[in-house]
Design a protein around this motif. Sequence first.
Motif, short mmCIF file in Angstrom:
data_model
loop_
_atom_site.label_atom_id
_atom_site.label_comp_id
_atom_site.label_asym_id
_atom_site.label_seq_id
_atom_site.Cartn_x
_atom_site.Cartn_y
_atom_site.Cartn_z
N SER A 75 7.75 4.96 -1.84
CA SER A 75 7.58 3.93 -0.81
C SER A 75 8.35 2.69 -1.24
N THR A 76 8.19 1.64 -0.45
CA THR A 76 8.88 0.38 -0.71
C THR A 76 7.87 -0.70 -1.06
N ILE A 77 8.15 -1.49 -2.08
CA ILE A 77 7.28 -2.60 -2.48
C ILE A 77 7.31 -3.67 -1.38
N THR A 78 6.15 -4.05 -0.90
CA THR A 78 6.08 -5.13 0.09
C THR A 78 5.59 -6.45 -0.51
N GLN A 79 4.81 -6.36 -1.60
CA GLN A 79 4.30 -7.60 -2.20
C GLN A 79 3.89 -7.35 -3.65
N VAL A 80 4.21 -8.34 -4.50
CA VAL A 80 3.76 -8.35 -5.90
C VAL A 80 2.71 -9.45 -6.02
N HIS A 81 1.51 -9.12 -6.51
CA HIS A 81 0.38 -10.04 -6.47
C HIS A 81 0.08 -10.74 -7.79
N PHE A 82 0.97 -10.69 -8.75
CA PHE A 82 0.73 -11.33 -10.04
C PHE A 82 2.06 -11.78 -10.62
N LYS A 83 1.99 -12.47 -11.74
CA LYS A 83 3.19 -12.96 -12.42
C LYS A 83 3.31 -12.33 -13.80
N GLU A 84 4.50 -12.28 -14.30
CA GLU A 84 4.74 -11.75 -15.64
C GLU A 84 3.96 -12.55 -16.68
N GLY A 85 3.37 -11.85 -17.64
CA GLY A 85 2.62 -12.51 -18.70
C GLY A 85 1.22 -12.94 -18.30
N GLN A 86 0.82 -12.70 -17.08
CA GLN A 86 -0.51 -13.11 -16.61
C GLN A 86 -1.58 -12.17 -17.17
N PHE A 87 -2.76 -12.72 -17.42
CA PHE A 87 -3.88 -11.88 -17.83
C PHE A 87 -4.42 -11.18 -16.59
N ILE A 88 -4.57 -9.87 -16.68
CA ILE A 88 -4.99 -9.03 -15.56
C ILE A 88 -6.38 -8.49 -15.83
N LYS A 89 -7.24 -8.51 -14.81
CA LYS A 89 -8.57 -7.92 -14.90
C LYS A 89 -8.55 -6.52 -14.31
N ALA A 90 -9.41 -5.66 -14.83
CA ALA A 90 -9.50 -4.30 -14.31
C ALA A 90 -9.86 -4.33 -12.83
N GLY A 91 -9.16 -3.55 -12.01
CA GLY A 91 -9.40 -3.51 -10.57
C GLY A 91 -8.61 -4.53 -9.78
N GLN A 92 -7.88 -5.42 -10.45
CA GLN A 92 -7.12 -6.45 -9.74
C GLN A 92 -5.92 -5.81 -9.03
N LEU A 93 -5.64 -6.29 -7.80
CA LEU A 93 -4.51 -5.77 -7.01
C LEU A 93 -3.20 -6.23 -7.63
N LEU A 94 -2.32 -5.27 -7.90
CA LEU A 94 -1.03 -5.59 -8.53
C LEU A 94 0.13 -5.53 -7.53
N PHE A 95 0.24 -4.39 -6.82
CA PHE A 95 1.36 -4.20 -5.89
C PHE A 95 0.83 -3.65 -4.57
N THR A 96 1.51 -4.02 -3.50
CA THR A 96 1.26 -3.43 -2.18
C THR A 96 2.53 -2.73 -1.74
N LEU A 97 2.40 -1.46 -1.34
CA LEU A 97 3.53 -0.68 -0.85
C LEU A 97 3.49 -0.61 0.67
N ASP A 98 4.61 -0.23 1.25
CA ASP A 98 4.70 -0.07 2.71
C ASP A 98 3.73 1.03 3.14
N SER A 99 2.74 0.68 3.95
CA SER A 99 1.67 1.62 4.31
C SER A 99 1.68 2.00 5.77
N ARG A 100 2.74 1.66 6.52
CA ARG A 100 2.73 1.91 7.97
C ARG A 100 2.62 3.40 8.29
N ALA A 101 3.35 4.24 7.59
CA ALA A 101 3.28 5.67 7.88
C ALA A 101 1.89 6.23 7.58
N ASP A 102 1.30 5.81 6.47
CA ASP A 102 -0.04 6.31 6.12
C ASP A 102 -1.10 5.79 7.08
#
Length: 390
Positions: A75-102
Amino acid sequence: MNNKTVTAFAVLVVIVAGCGKTDVPGAPIAGSSAGGAPVSVTTVAAEQRDVDVQLEATGAVTALSSVDIKPLISSTITQVHFKEGQFIKAGQLLFTLDSRADETNVAKAQAQLQKDLASLADAQRQLARSKELLAQNFVSQTAVDTNQSLVDAQSAVVESDRAAIKAVQVGLSYTRIVAPNSGRAGTVNVFPGTLVQPGSPPLVTITQLDPIAVAFNLPQRNLPDALQSLRSGGGRVTAVLPEGRGTLTGKLAFVDNSVDANSGTVRVKAAFDNKNEVLWPGAFVGVRLVVQTLKNAIVVPQAAIVQGARGRVVFVVEPGNRAVARQVELVNASGTDAVVTGLRAGERVVLDGRQNLRTGSPVIERPAEGASGAGSGRPGASAAGSVASR
């Protein structure tokens, strides 16, 4: 007796007198042990304290968990929800892909479910009516059975539709990539608009930094010590940071299940709390693993021990300011400290000037420059190395 006979006799006397001298360490020197000039020495008091026996190694900092994030669909990346070097919590949204077909597939499956539910409802009404007519003897049992089969078949179709909806919803969920664990995000290798596939390089790597591990190798001969330390709840491990930046204390957490046949070493790991992020994956640190604690050990400086033909001795200043050679056994040694047997706590041990001493030599003590006890160590200080008697 002529002059030649007298001369030979005198030479013989001189030779016999010379043979009476000895150079055995600790033996008294003629004319010096009793009435010779006092020898200037410095002394330290033998200390009694607990001493940690440690194994030393060089370790590499490694993450307890490091996960490469990859897409499960193309698929195609539509949005990146974090920045490089950021502390990430388990379950946090990282990337959104093109979901129109699904999303379209989900809507289609739900519509099909509604259609088949309507057919099922109609079949159930026909079955109910046929049962009423059967009770009035207007239809045969065969008609009722036929309607029952239609209801059963349509119920199976509905269940199939519901399973299809779950399947397309799973595909839709792949368009939202969330963090499987907490940690620090590395370099982000994609941007909105990037086409990604399951075989593509990782989108990002999430590395757990707290707690963190240090991996190091121990010689095969130290494997029993490491296993015993692990069975007792994990021995204390100290990580020595480079450039004098301090130390961290952790616990032994893992001993590998085999010995490397090429190096004769076994791989072990220790876990450390790393809230301040002073340990970084890939860095090298010194490691000290405590495998044993010698209780109430007698500690003297290693420099005070003299190696002689009959073993190790130290010179002890006894009352009357005379030096006496005392044979000792070395139990453990590291750095400037040595754990010995054969001494009592508080006895004054000669440090400087011992090379001029024999048993019974008179001594004069002079102040030691910067001396503060055996090895200048504080109570409870650690001693590295291995037990000499093992």
